[in-house]
Structure formats: structure tokens, C-alpha cells
Enzyme design. Structure first.
Site, PDB file in Angstrom:
ATOM      1  N   GLN A  19       0.809  -1.222   0.000  1.00 24.73           N
ATOM      2  CA  GLN A  19       0.000   0.000   0.000  1.00 24.73           C
ATOM      3  C   GLN A  19       0.834   1.260   0.000  1.00 24.73           C
ATOM      4  OE1 GLN A  19      -3.162   0.585  -0.471  1.00 24.73           O
ATOM      5  NE2 GLN A  19      -3.722  -1.573  -0.611  1.00 24.73           N
ATOM      6  N   SER A  64       3.638  -5.261  -5.000  1.00 27.24           N
ATOM      7  CA  SER A  64       2.673  -5.719  -5.995  1.00 27.24           C
ATOM      8  C   SER A  64       2.545  -4.676  -7.089  1.00 27.24           C
ATOM      9  CB  SER A  64       1.314  -5.960  -5.347  1.00 27.24           C
ATOM     10  OG  SER A  64       0.359  -6.340  -6.310  1.00 27.24           O
ATOM     11  N   ALA A  65       2.481  -5.136  -8.348  1.00 29.64           N
ATOM     12  CA  ALA A  65       2.397  -4.212  -9.476  1.00 29.64           C
ATOM     13  C   ALA A  65       1.029  -3.551  -9.604  1.00 29.64           C
ATOM     14  CB  ALA A  65       2.726  -4.957 -10.773  1.00 29.64           C
ATOM     15  N   CYS A  76      -9.529  -8.337  -0.179  1.00 31.58           N
ATOM     16  CA  CYS A  76      -9.280  -9.770  -0.032  1.00 31.58           C
ATOM     17  C   CYS A  76     -10.274 -10.433   0.915  1.00 31.58           C
ATOM     18  CB  CYS A  76      -7.855  -9.997   0.457  1.00 31.58           C
ATOM     19  SG  CYS A  76      -6.613  -9.315  -0.671  1.00 31.58           S
ATOM     20  N   THR A 101       9.007 -20.048 -15.085  1.00 34.08           N
ATOM     21  CA  THR A 101       9.398 -19.144 -16.162  1.00 34.08           C
ATOM     22  C   THR A 101       8.922 -17.728 -15.868  1.00 34.08           C
ATOM     23  OG1 THR A 101       9.258 -20.948 -17.761  1.00 34.08           O
ATOM     24  CG2 THR A 101       9.235 -18.705 -18.637  1.00 34.08           C
TER      25      THR A 101
END
Length: 400
Positions: free
Chosen positions: A199, A219-220, A348, A257
Site C-alpha cells: 500500500q 505488488s504491481a 481480499c 518461467t
């Protein structure tokens, strides 16, 4: 019923931010079809020319993120599927690594987390408890802050402390934690320090070197990057067992990957957020202050925490109030029907009927906590949208 975006005002930026233009432009070359564009779409672990080109692009994104976040070195950044994986890896991986390094049993290894962490951290802590680790939950004060003194007491003085995890900023009430001081407390106790920066990034200055933390999660999608991309910062020589196992990518710290396209979007969004930070702190902070002033003046609405005008102790984009006599879900649906998207707290747990664990830990009355409402602002939020929201809020309260 199909969602109609026209004239809808999105005020739930703490849950996710729309993809920003910078990220979209950075990702566009990766989304072209056909083998002629394989150079960017190749597996970055392959030795052939397309693979090396993809690897170079991935490492360019890693270097950009390292600069934006103030890391010591780019190779301290581990790409993950998101902050949840980064939090899980940090808590479980570091606790296990310290236990093994000390040749200790789990019961002699203490992990301390704040009681207002994201569920990704709290669930990891509960997993450690089930494995026999000693887990201590340090409580915040009524304002939503975890004090260094409380953390020091929770860590103890018997040499068992292994890890302290406290978020950089809370996602519900917006309290900004004293990360640098907390890291020092952890190190004084012989423990590692992890912080969830999800945040805070883009809303509060972040410098991993200055904070002197051992691990941090990012987080993006919270800053306008793509979903499904995150980072775990592991300071050089920080012990951490791999959580995702397989082909040994990311120097063996996270197999699977990598996603060069997502990494490029994350890097571009992060660079943009950091460059805009100073101006956005002032602009969003002004909108936040207006919202608190106007909402607190409405009958039956009370600010959950007292945020002084211009305060940097709380994030500039989060407003949290308690609406007496109405449940969060009722208010959210009423406002949604009027064209405004808000939340009751963390996305969430938005489908849970229980009051927020953050508010309970802060000592908010459980009945009052049922009426929690979070309004979170972002890069596209305007003063006109804020005024329209306030008008809609008054209508909702008049419905009874």
C-alpha cells in the site's frame, strides 16, 4: 447485469489501480502475435538469441525497479506472481532458514508479526504456528500504529527472535508505520525484518537502503501495473528458503518461467508512480482532508482515526469512516447503485461478514466496525468526483 463504466466513479484504488498508460505502453511490444516477435516473447532462460533478448529485457526491468525502490543491487529483487506469494515466501522461507541455520527446533524460534497485517502475512504466520514455531502478534494502538517499544517487547530478550514482520502502511486506515525504527529494533534483537510495502508504494517515499530492511514485498497492480506480478526484495545474504520449487529460476529463489511482459509493465508503473509521488502526496492529501472534514460533519458518520490536515503519518489516498446504524455492505451497494465504487476494507476479505481484523486489533467496537467504509483515491481521482461522492453519500444516509 453488465457493468456500465460511463460516469462511474471508481474510489477503490487501495484494492487495485487501473492499468496506467506507462505500463500499457511498456507491455505493448510483448503482446504482438507471431513468431516474428519472439525476441520479446521468448523464454528468458533459453540460450538462443531470442531467449537472450528476453533475458536482457527482464534484467532491464529489474534494474529499473531496483533504482525506483532504492535497493542496493538489482539481483536483490525476485520476481513473483504477486505480493501474496512474496509475503508467503518471506515469512515461511526466512523462518525455516533461520531455524536451520541455528540448528534449533521450531519451538525455539520466535516470529513476530503485527496484528494488522494483510492476510497473506497472517495466514503464513498461522502456518508457522501449526508447524510448531512460536508466533507472537504485536498489537497496534488505537490510531493504527505499531510502536517500536511494543515490537521490542514482543521480540523478547532470550535470543529466540528470528523475524519481525510489520507492513509499511495499513491498507484499511492508512497508518504509515515507522519501518526504519522497527527494522533497527529487530536487528538489535538478533532478528530479521520484513515489511509488506504494497500500500505504501507510490503513496509514501520508499528507500530499501535507508530503511535497512532484510526483505520487502511489492505488488504491481496497486500502482497501475499488471495483475499477477510482484516482487520480493531479499537483501544480499539474507537467509530464505525457496518457496516455489522447480527449474531454479531467479537464482534458485523462485522457480517458474518469468514474465518479461509483466515485469516491463511493473517497472514502467513504478517509475511513473515514484516520479509523481511528491505532487500526488499533496494533491491526494488535499482531497483526503476534504473528505474527512465533510464526512465527519455528516450525522452518523465518524472518522475511524483522527487524521490532521496535511498529515504524512497516514497515506494521502485513504479515508476510513464508521457509519452508525448501517452495515458496510448496505452502504457499498447503495453507493454502487449511484455510480460510486468504494469498499468496507481489504478487498481480499470483502465477502466476509465478520468485522475487520484490523479494526478489532485497534480496539474499535465490533458493532461500530460493521459500518466501516473505506474510500481510496488514485491518480485519476478529481476534486469534482470527490464532491459528487459526498453528495451521493448524503443521499445514502437519508435512505435510513
Amino acid at each position: 447485469m453488465a457493468f456500465e463504466p460511463q460516469n462511474y466513479v471508481y474510489l477503490d484504488w487501495a484494492a487495485t489501480a487501473p492499468l496506467c498508460e506507462e505500463a500499457a505502453l511498456a507491455m505493448k511490444p510483448y503482446l504482438l502475435c507471431g513468431s516474428e516477435n519472439i525476441a520479446l516473447g521468448a523464454n528468458p532462460n533459453s540460450l538462443h538469441s531470442p531467449g537472450r533478448a528476453a533475458f536482457s529485457a527482464l534484467e532491464s526491468s529489474r534494474s529499473s525497479l531496483a533504482r525506483s525502490l532504492g535497493a542496493h543491487r538489482p539481483d536483490e529483487l525476485v520476481f513473483t506472481s504477486g505480493a501474496t506469494e512474496a509475503d508467503n515466501t518471506a515469512l515461511l522461507g526466512m523462518a525455516h532458514a533461520v531455524r536451520d541455520k541455528r540448528h534449533a527446533s521450531s519451538k525455539d524460534v520466535r516470529v513476530v508479526v503485527s496484528a494488522i497485517e494483510h492476510d497473506a502475512v497472517l495466514s503464513s504466520a498461522r502456518r508457522l504456528e501449526a508447524e510448531g514455531f512460536e508466533v507472537v502478534y504485536v498489537q497496534p494502538n488505537r490510531k493504527g500504529f505499531v510502536s517500536p517499544e511494543a515490537a521490542r517487547e514482543s521480540l523478547g530478550h532470550d535470543g529466540h527472535a528470528a523475524l519481525l514482520s510489520v507492513q509499511a502502511a495499513n491498507s484499511e486506515v492508512g497508518s504509515v508505520q515507522p519501518v526504519k525504527e522497527l527494522a533497527r529494533v529487530a536487528h538489535d534483537a538478533g532478528a530479521l525484518f520484513h515489511t509488506d510495502v504494497v500500500q505504501a508504494l507510490g503513496k509514501h517515499p520508499v528507500s530499501l537502503k535507508d530503511w535497512d530492511v532484510d526483505a520487502a514485498s511489492f505488488s504491481a497492480h496497486k500502482i497501475g501495473g499488471p495483475k499477477g506480478v510482484g516482487l520480493l526484495y531479499l537483501k544480499t545474504r539474507t537467509p530464505c528458503e525457496a518457496f516455489v520449487l522447480g527449474g531454479g529460476q531467479e537464482a534458485g529463489r523462485r522457480s517458474g518461467t518469468q514474465n518479461p511482459c509483466g515485469a516491463a509493465g511493473f517497472a514502467a508503473a513504478c517509475e511513473a508512480a515514484v516520479s509523481l509521488l511528491s505532487d500526488e502526496q499533496v494533491r491526494l492529501g488535499g482531497l483526503r482532508d476534504t473528505l474527512y472534514q465533510e464526512l465527519d460533519a455528516m450525522e452518523g458518520v465518524q472518522a475511524t482515526v483522527e487524521v490532521a490536515r496535511g498529515s504524512r503519518e497516514y497515506l494521502p489516498n485513504i479515508v476510513h469512516v464508521l457509519v452508525h446504524g448501517l452495515e458496510s455492505q448496505t452502504m457499498i451497494l447503495r453507493l454502487d447503485s449511484l455510480g460510486f465504487g468504494v469498499s468496507g476494507g481489504s478487498a481480499c476479505s470483502s465477502h466476509s461478514l465478520e468485522s475487520s481484523h484490523v479494526l478489532r486489533a485497534m480496539g474499535v467496537n465490533p458493532d461500530e466496525a460493521q459500518g466501516a467504509l473505506r474510500v481510496s483515491l488514485g491518480r485519476d481521482t478529481t476534486a469534482d468526483e470527490v464532491e459528487r461522492f459526498l453528495q451521493a453519500m448524503r443521499r445514502c444516509l437519508e435512505w435510513g
